[in-house]
Motif scaffolding. Structure first.
Motif, PDB file in Angstrom:
ATOM      1  N   VAL A 142      -2.881  -5.489 -35.792  1.00 27.54           N
ATOM      2  CA  VAL A 142      -3.942  -6.528 -35.356  1.00 27.54           C
ATOM      3  C   VAL A 142      -3.784  -7.388 -34.317  1.00 27.54           C
ATOM      4  N   LEU A 143      -2.631  -8.115 -34.173  1.00 25.52           N
ATOM      5  CA  LEU A 143      -2.044  -8.856 -32.990  1.00 25.52           C
ATOM      6  C   LEU A 143      -2.182  -8.117 -31.761  1.00 25.52           C
ATOM      7  N   ILE A 144      -1.821  -6.795 -31.498  1.00 29.35           N
ATOM      8  CA  ILE A 144      -2.075  -5.942 -30.258  1.00 29.35           C
ATOM      9  C   ILE A 144      -3.511  -6.066 -29.832  1.00 29.35           C
ATOM     10  N   VAL A 145      -4.384  -5.564 -30.758  1.00 27.74           N
ATOM     11  CA  VAL A 145      -5.681  -5.710 -30.656  1.00 27.74           C
ATOM     12  C   VAL A 145      -6.442  -6.826 -30.410  1.00 27.74           C
ATOM     13  N   ALA A 146      -5.960  -7.956 -31.088  1.00 24.20           N
ATOM     14  CA  ALA A 146      -6.485  -9.237 -30.752  1.00 24.20           C
ATOM     15  C   ALA A 146      -6.209  -9.693 -29.338  1.00 24.20           C
ATOM     16  N   GLY A 147      -4.842  -9.590 -28.838  1.00 26.18           N
ATOM     17  CA  GLY A 147      -4.341  -9.906 -27.604  1.00 26.18           C
ATOM     18  C   GLY A 147      -4.959  -9.177 -26.600  1.00 26.18           C
ATOM     19  N   VAL A 148      -5.399  -7.678 -26.510  1.00 30.61           N
ATOM     20  CA  VAL A 148      -6.090  -7.197 -25.599  1.00 30.61           C
ATOM     21  C   VAL A 148      -7.514  -7.643 -25.328  1.00 30.61           C
TER      22      VAL A 148
END
Length: 201
Positions: free
Chosen positions: A49-55
């Motif tokens: 979730v955090l990786i996708v949100a960051g990208v």
């Protein structure tokens, strides 16, 4: 396609594999064989979730204001440089991870709440996973950044699964100060290499 995926995998692993409260808790649950699947799932899903949100978030900012990427890029260089140097300095000290299997079985809800707190109440997770990975990902282009994200997500899933289920086999090695010293040196060098690549464009 392959290069961004591999870069994401290595960068994600470099940020995850370090002595910390989250990894210590996962290892402890693995040693005790208590709710390992739940703990691994929470860590991996949270990272995805955090990786996708960051990208996605950084990508939107870049599309609307290209200058923001320059600012975030140098913030990333500074943070990575600090992270790398800190890892190398930490390697000079003898540290070990002390773990022991709990005598009593913990409640599933209690374990879940602790794992969520260790994951989401850590300020570094937002710097590392959201800001830093998002910044590095966007240097791989519109399509490449998502392959980078896939690689980072795979790295997170592989690491937490290996740590949780392989804890009993890895515990003697991870408890050795020398092993953590070598690991910190490797992490420090990888962070400095990524910082240099960002600085050089």
């Amino acid at each position: 396609m392959i290069d961004p995926l591999v870069a994401g995998l290595l960068t994600g692993l470099s940020l995850i594999v370090a002595i910390g409260a989250q990894n210590a808790f996962v290892l402890r649950q693995g040693l005790a064989r208590e709710h390992v699947g739940l703990v691994v799932a929470i860590c991996a899903f949270s990272d995805v979730v955090l990786i996708v949100a960051g990208v996605a978030g950084i990508g939107t900012v870049v599309e609307r204001a290209g200058w923001a990427l320059v600012v975030v890029r140098w913030l990333g260089v500074a943070f990575l440089g600090w992270y790398g140097v800190s890892s190398l300095l930490r390697a000079r000290r003898a540290e070990s991870l002390q773990t022991s299997a709990a005598g009593a079985t913990s409640r599933r809800r209690t374990v879940a709440v602790r794992m969520l707190a260790l994951t989401w109440l850590n300020p570094h997770v937002y710097l590392d996973t959201v800001l830093l990975l998002g910044t590095v990902a966007n240097h791989h282009g519109v399509t490449g950044r998502w392959w980078f994200a896939v690689g980072a997500c795979l790295g997170s899933i592989v690491w937490f699964t290996s740590l949780g289920y392989g804890a009993r086999l890895a515990a003697p090695l991870l408890a050795s100060p020398r092993a953590w010293r070598v690991l910190d040196v490797l992490i420090g060098l990888v962070m400095l290499a990524i910082a240099a690549s960002l600085a050089l464009g």
